[in-house]
Design a protein around this motif. Structure first.
Motif, PDB file in Angstrom:
ATOM      1  N   ALA A  54       1.514   6.139   6.676  1.00 15.71           N
ATOM      2  CA  ALA A  54       0.295   5.511   7.202  1.00 15.71           C
ATOM      3  C   ALA A  54      -0.181   4.328   6.363  1.00 15.71           C
ATOM      4  CB  ALA A  54      -0.813   6.551   7.325  1.00 15.71           C
ATOM      5  N   ASN A  55      -0.142   4.446   5.026  1.00 12.12           N
ATOM      6  CA  ASN A  55      -0.640   3.352   4.190  1.00 12.12           C
ATOM      7  C   ASN A  55       0.266   2.123   4.305  1.00 12.12           C
ATOM      8  OD1 ASN A  55       1.306   4.853   2.834  1.00 12.12           O
ATOM      9  ND2 ASN A  55       0.267   4.812   0.863  1.00 12.12           N
ATOM     10  N   ARG A  57       2.097   1.478   6.971  1.00  9.49           N
ATOM     11  CA  ARG A  57       1.898   1.018   8.352  1.00  9.49           C
ATOM     12  C   ARG A  57       0.681   0.110   8.448  1.00  9.49           C
ATOM     13  NH1 ARG A  57       0.893   5.790  11.551  1.00  9.49           N
ATOM     14  NH2 ARG A  57       2.765   6.482  10.482  1.00  9.49           N
ATOM     15  N   SER A  58      -0.415   0.487   7.775  1.00 10.39           N
ATOM     16  CA  SER A  58      -1.626  -0.339   7.871  1.00 10.39           C
ATOM     17  C   SER A  58      -1.403  -1.708   7.221  1.00 10.39           C
ATOM     18  CB  SER A  58      -2.833   0.378   7.286  1.00 10.39           C
ATOM     19  OG  SER A  58      -2.770   0.401   5.889  1.00 10.39           O
ATOM     20  N   VAL A  61       0.599  -3.670   9.856  1.00 14.44           N
ATOM     21  CA  VAL A  61      -0.255  -4.060  10.987  1.00 14.44           C
ATOM     22  C   VAL A  61      -1.168  -5.218  10.590  1.00 14.44           C
ATOM     23  CG1 VAL A  61      -2.151  -3.296  12.485  1.00 14.44           C
ATOM     24  CG2 VAL A  61      -0.128  -1.850  12.187  1.00 14.44           C
ATOM     25  N   ASP A  62      -1.760  -5.141   9.401  1.00 14.07           N
ATOM     26  CA  ASP A  62      -2.606  -6.238   8.912  1.00 14.07           C
ATOM     27  C   ASP A  62      -1.801  -7.530   8.806  1.00 14.07           C
ATOM     28  OD1 ASP A  62      -4.757  -4.538   8.752  1.00 14.07           O
ATOM     29  OD2 ASP A  62      -4.737  -4.384   6.555  1.00 14.07           O
ATOM     30  N   ASN A  65      -1.125  -8.925  12.301  1.00 10.53           N
ATOM     31  CA  ASN A  65      -2.339  -9.561  12.832  1.00 10.53           C
ATOM     32  C   ASN A  65      -2.569 -10.912  12.176  1.00 10.53           C
ATOM     33  OD1 ASN A  65      -2.910  -7.471  14.609  1.00 10.53           O
ATOM     34  ND2 ASN A  65      -4.193  -6.383  13.147  1.00 10.53           N
TER      35      ASN A  65
END
Length: 109
Positions: A54-55, A57-58, A61-62, A65
């Motif tokens: 998860a860490n 992945r974020s 994703v950032d 973006n």
């Protein structure tokens, strides 16, 4: 679609790619610390994100973006950016035009 990258698009592409690369390097290093390997970050393959913790992945994703916003801020669509990126693979003259613009952005020419 414009088959050949216009000078204006080359400049836009180079600016966006340069800014994205400046962000990609530290993000890749951070993800490597988490996962143990350097990821091949492909923002258009969101299903691959599920394989990351998860860490990580974020972070990705950032980064994706940021990349999309940077491309659009430089006056291109993501589709046009990707089109030029693919053209660059097979077109030495285009690659040199992009590299020359990046060198200019770096202050070296």
């Amino acid at each position: 679609s414009r088959a050949y990258a216009q000078d204006d698009d080359v400049v836009k592409f180079a600016r966006a790619a340069y800014a994205i690369e400046q962000r990609r390097v530290p993000v890749s290093e951070e993800v490597k610390k988490i996962t143990g390997s350097v990821p091949n970050i492909a923002c258009n393959q969101s299903q691959r994100l599920d394989s990351f913790p998860a860490n990580a992945r974020s972070l990705i994703v950032d980064f994706c973006n940021f990349s999309r916003q940077t491309i659009e801020k430089n006056g291109l669509t993501v589709a046009r950016f990707n089109e030029i990126m693919m053209q660059r693979e097979n077109d030495a003259a285009l690659r040199e035009r992009i590299n020359a613009e990046v060198r200019r952005l770096q202050g070296g020419g």
